[in-house]
Design a protein around this motif. Sequence first.
Motif, PDB file in Angstrom:
ATOM      1  N   GLY A   1      -0.168  11.118   5.437  1.00  0.00           N
ATOM      2  CA  GLY A   1       0.404  10.235   4.675  1.00  0.00           C
ATOM      3  C   GLY A   1      -0.199   9.725   3.318  1.00  0.00           C
ATOM      4  N   GLU A   2      -1.392  10.278   3.251  1.00  0.00           N
ATOM      5  CA  GLU A   2      -2.548   9.985   2.277  1.00  0.00           C
ATOM      6  C   GLU A   2      -2.412  10.835   0.922  1.00  0.00           C
ATOM      7  OE1 GLU A   2      -4.093   7.211   2.335  1.00  0.00           O
ATOM      8  OE2 GLU A   2      -4.284   6.829   4.337  1.00  0.00           O
TER       9      GLU A   2
ATOM     10  N   ASP B   1      -5.737  -4.191   0.509  1.00  0.00           N
ATOM     11  CA  ASP B   1      -4.618  -3.615   1.321  1.00  0.00           C
ATOM     12  C   ASP B   1      -4.504  -4.540   2.538  1.00  0.00           C
ATOM     13  OD1 ASP B   1      -3.597  -1.743  -0.709  1.00  0.00           O
ATOM     14  OD2 ASP B   1      -5.100  -0.327   0.490  1.00  0.00           O
TER      15      ASP B   1
ATOM     16  N   ARG C   1       0.813  -1.248   0.003  1.00  0.00           N
ATOM     17  CA  ARG C   1      -0.079  -0.134  -0.107  1.00  0.00           C
ATOM     18  C   ARG C   1       0.784   1.374   0.058  1.00  0.00           C
ATOM     19  NH1 ARG C   1      -1.539   3.216   4.143  1.00  0.00           N
ATOM     20  NH2 ARG C   1      -3.158   4.547   3.619  1.00  0.00           N
ATOM     21  N   LEU C   2       1.915   1.371   0.989  1.00  0.00           N
ATOM     22  CA  LEU C   2       2.668   2.500   1.145  1.00  0.00           C
ATOM     23  C   LEU C   2       3.625   2.510  -0.400  1.00  0.00           C
ATOM     24  CD1 LEU C   2       3.891   2.042   4.750  1.00  0.00           C
ATOM     25  CD2 LEU C   2       2.293   3.712   3.724  1.00  0.00           C
ATOM     26  N   ASP C   3       3.964   1.503  -0.781  1.00  0.00           N
ATOM     27  CA  ASP C   3       4.772   1.651  -2.123  1.00  0.00           C
ATOM     28  C   ASP C   3       4.008   2.388  -3.308  1.00  0.00           C
ATOM     29  OD1 ASP C   3       7.216   0.688  -1.081  1.00  0.00           O
ATOM     30  OD2 ASP C   3       6.684  -1.340  -1.694  1.00  0.00           O
TER      31      ASP C   3
END
Length: 423
Positions: free
Chosen positions: A84-85, A304, A63-65
Amino acid sequence: MMRFATILLAAVCVMAGGADQRVAAQVALPQVQLPGAIRTVPSLPDIDTQPLISAGDRLPGVRLDRIASLVRRNRDSIELDERGEPAVRGVLVANGVDSAMIARAAKDGFALIDRERIEGLDLDIARFHVPEGRNLARARKQLAKLLPDAEVDVDNIYFVSGPGGALPQSALAAAAPAATASLGLIDGGVAAHPSVAGRVEQRGFARGAPAASRHGTAVASLLAGTGTVRGAAAGQHIVSADVYGTDPAGGNASAIARALGWLVQKGIAVTTISLVGPDNKLLAAAIARAQQRGMLIVAAVGNDGPAAPPAYPASYRGVLAVTGVDAKGRALPEAGRALHVDFAAPGDAVLAATGVASTDRLRGTSFAAPLVAGRLALLYPAPAIDRIAPAISSLVMEARDMGKPGRDKIYGHGLICGSCGGR
């Protein structure tokens, strides 16, 4: 605002039999609260047709990637908020503002971009430039403090919860003749696959939209496809809103809000949103107002994994959250949990249209959601508050119980349309 929830709860209470208790938590869900904020639009990175991963502990990293890749490729139009969205760069959106508030914001450097009324939702919004030298997170907090009586937020971006990808513009399904439709779709554009051709009305809410997409086409075919791909509401007409187009910042909260307003105006009863992202005040306001007008919204819980943050819009109260299962009835390991799960449907090796002449076996909760939405639309063909409780009650009774007896956190009320998706 509470009237919708009160009506639904009352409707559930008058039902007799064991279904009441199974349905009560579900139907009482739309406790409407109206936030407000808005922004611009985004286009998502493709997600591979294979499962995101098989090892649950890697899902948060995936998800972060994905978020990092989206921002890296579109730095001029997308940035991260304080969580961080991803969100539209340099833009804040507010609702509940008046001219005096706009003037107050301008004095502190928040220049007005524009004001807009989203018809169908009766939602008035104002968009502001973030002052030079201030990041999005800091600016949002400052404007919210400056306008305490308004709803202020960033314009978050939402990802498709399954395989994506653009198609040639020539693939776009031609405008369908005017017809009564109960099914709405908020996604990418729909291609002219024979399973849906001639039964899709489309409109764009992003730059370059409507533009044919693999994901939008797949979801549409699972809603109402006929022939090679048979949808849960086969042969029905679809009204489709493309919130991505060719815009790198497509799929944002403001585009989804505008799409919801249009679908309400079109008299849509059930809308599928197989998109996932964070809680957002504008999106929450738009969802709530659509619900107040009798629309039922079905959303995927995302791919996710259960450790990811709650997925929205699936996590909003009143939205029917759908997870995916494989051919053996096991929940997909990559499926999110949202704040609630209401139903399950096939989400692995699901046969769907993916272009003008192509079909594929796809995986993801995106492809479970339209199967539930299609079945629901057959029970709820027109928006009417007093018909919501009976429709959802019927859907609950149709569901095949899975997991622990009764409703549970993994499968909700159970499996819908277990033989759908080419099973």
